[in-house]
Write a protein that holds these residues in place. Structure first.
Motif, mmCIF file in Angstrom:
data_model
loop_
_atom_site.group_PDB
_atom_site.id
_atom_site.type_symbol
_atom_site.label_atom_id
_atom_site.label_comp_id
_atom_site.label_asym_id
_atom_site.label_seq_id
_atom_site.Cartn_x
_atom_site.Cartn_y
_atom_site.Cartn_z
ATOM 1 N N ILE A 1 -4.233 11.436 -4.768
ATOM 2 C CA ILE A 1 -3.324 10.295 -4.628
ATOM 3 C C ILE A 1 -4.102 9.049 -4.215
ATOM 4 C CG2 ILE A 1 -1.417 9.348 -3.265
ATOM 5 C CD1 ILE A 1 -0.307 12.250 -3.123
ATOM 6 N N ALA A 2 -5.003 9.214 -3.242
ATOM 7 C CA ALA A 2 -5.806 8.078 -2.766
ATOM 8 C C ALA A 2 -6.655 7.508 -3.895
ATOM 9 C CB ALA A 2 -6.685 8.517 -1.597
ATOM 10 N N GLU A 3 -7.284 8.395 -4.676
ATOM 11 C CA GLU A 3 -8.121 7.942 -5.786
ATOM 12 C C GLU A 3 -7.297 7.198 -6.826
ATOM 13 O OE1 GLU A 3 -9.967 11.510 -7.150
ATOM 14 O OE2 GLU A 3 -11.471 11.548 -5.538
ATOM 15 N N ARG B 1 0.829 -1.215 0.000
ATOM 16 C CA ARG B 1 0.000 0.000 0.000
ATOM 17 C C ARG B 1 0.860 1.261 0.000
ATOM 18 N NH1 ARG B 1 -5.808 0.074 2.981
ATOM 19 N NH2 ARG B 1 -6.849 -1.236 1.429
ATOM 20 N N ARG B 2 1.926 1.246 0.777
ATOM 21 C CA ARG B 2 2.831 2.400 0.778
ATOM 22 C C ARG B 2 3.419 2.606 -0.614
ATOM 23 N NH1 ARG B 2 4.359 4.188 6.013
ATOM 24 N NH2 ARG B 2 6.067 5.378 5.102
ATOM 25 N N ARG B 3 3.807 1.506 -1.260
ATOM 26 C CA ARG B 3 4.356 1.609 -2.604
ATOM 27 C C ARG B 3 3.311 2.140 -3.575
ATOM 28 N NH1 ARG B 3 5.542 -3.482 -3.501
ATOM 29 N NH2 ARG B 3 7.578 -3.334 -2.494
ATOM 30 N N VAL C 1 -4.846 6.134 3.623
ATOM 31 C CA VAL C 1 -3.637 6.899 3.304
ATOM 32 C C VAL C 1 -3.093 7.554 4.565
ATOM 33 C CG1 VAL C 1 -2.709 8.864 2.025
ATOM 34 C CG2 VAL C 1 -4.299 7.298 0.904
ATOM 35 N N TYR C 2 -3.987 8.098 5.385
ATOM 36 C CA TYR C 2 -3.564 8.745 6.628
ATOM 37 C C TYR C 2 -2.999 7.736 7.629
ATOM 38 C CZ TYR C 2 -5.459 13.310 5.395
ATOM 39 O OH TYR C 2 -5.680 14.534 4.804
ATOM 40 N N HIS C 3 -3.312 6.484 7.442
ATOM 41 C CA HIS C 3 -2.743 5.452 8.304
ATOM 42 C C HIS C 3 -1.243 5.310 8.042
ATOM 43 C CE1 HIS C 3 -2.431 1.731 10.595
ATOM 44 N NE2 HIS C 3 -1.817 1.175 9.575
#
Length: 221
Positions: free
Chosen positions: A56-58, A31-33, A67-69
């Protein structure tokens, strides 16, 4: 005996399920990648201002809450992306100095500039972050990287007798600062870096370093 064996297995894995931690960690890395890849793509396509966390999330197909995680804000995304660029640029730069054909100050300056220029042209998102002072953290990462490269170039030039051994480290740091500023101008003039400005960067840095040239530079340039 069979009863003891079954009990031992049960105690080692009381739920009867495979451990989930490695899977969770792998998902986190992926997910980070995905977030960083999405940010880089958007920087290239839309520019810095339109590369918001929501966008970015979309693009990554990840809920904004997720994303905030992984990143507390946009600046954290920028910083981690720049660290990725730094690792790749460092590898490219180190490889360029293995070439035995590097014999002059001009060669060494080209070996410093060319991999950076090529990388920035292939990763236009990098140029969006590398210049313009997006955040203190990004500026710090870029400064530290240039300082490291300045030390490496100084060592190389002194070993080849192309630079006097007593040349202050500050000289190389100033050469990189000047080159960085001209690259900034080049990539603001053109998204792929204005060639005329890059050529002037080569001339300026080479001429400046020549004022500290060592005995091995005589007759080579």
């Amino acid at each position: 005996m069979q009863l003891v064996r079954s009990r031992t297995v049960f105690e080692k894995n009381p739920t009867g399920q495979a451990p989930t931690r490695p899977t969770t960690q792998r998902r986190g890395v992926e997910r980070r990648r995905a977030i960083l890849d999405a940010a880089e793509a958007l920087l290239t396509e839309r520019g810095y201002e339109d590369t918001t966390l929501k966008a970015i999330a979309e693009r990554a197909g990840i809920p904004i809450t997720s994303v905030y995680h992984y990143f507390s804000d946009r600046h954290e995304v920028d910083a981690e992306l720049v660290q990725r660029y730094v690792r790749e640029l460092d590898a490219a730069g180190a490889a360029a100095f293995v070439d035995p054909a590097l014999r002059t100050l001009g060669d060494a300056v080209d070996a410093t500039i060319d991999p950076t220029l090529d990388y920035l042209r292939r990763h236009r998102g990098c140029a969006q972050l590398w210049f313009s002072g997006r955040s203190e953290r990004v500026e710090e990462l870029v400064r530290d990287f240039d300082r490291t490269r300045a030390q490496r170039l100084r060592s190389f030039l002194v070993e080849r007798d192309l630079l006097r051994a007593d040349t202050p480290a500050l000289v190389l740091e100033l050469a990189f600062a000047a080159g960085h500023r001209l690259f900034d101008i080049a990539f603001h003039t053109s998204p792929t870096g204005d060639d005329a400005t890059i050529d002037e960067a080569r001339r300026l840095v080479t001429a400046y370093l020549a004022t500290y040239s060592g005995p091995g530079a005589a007759g080579r340039d």
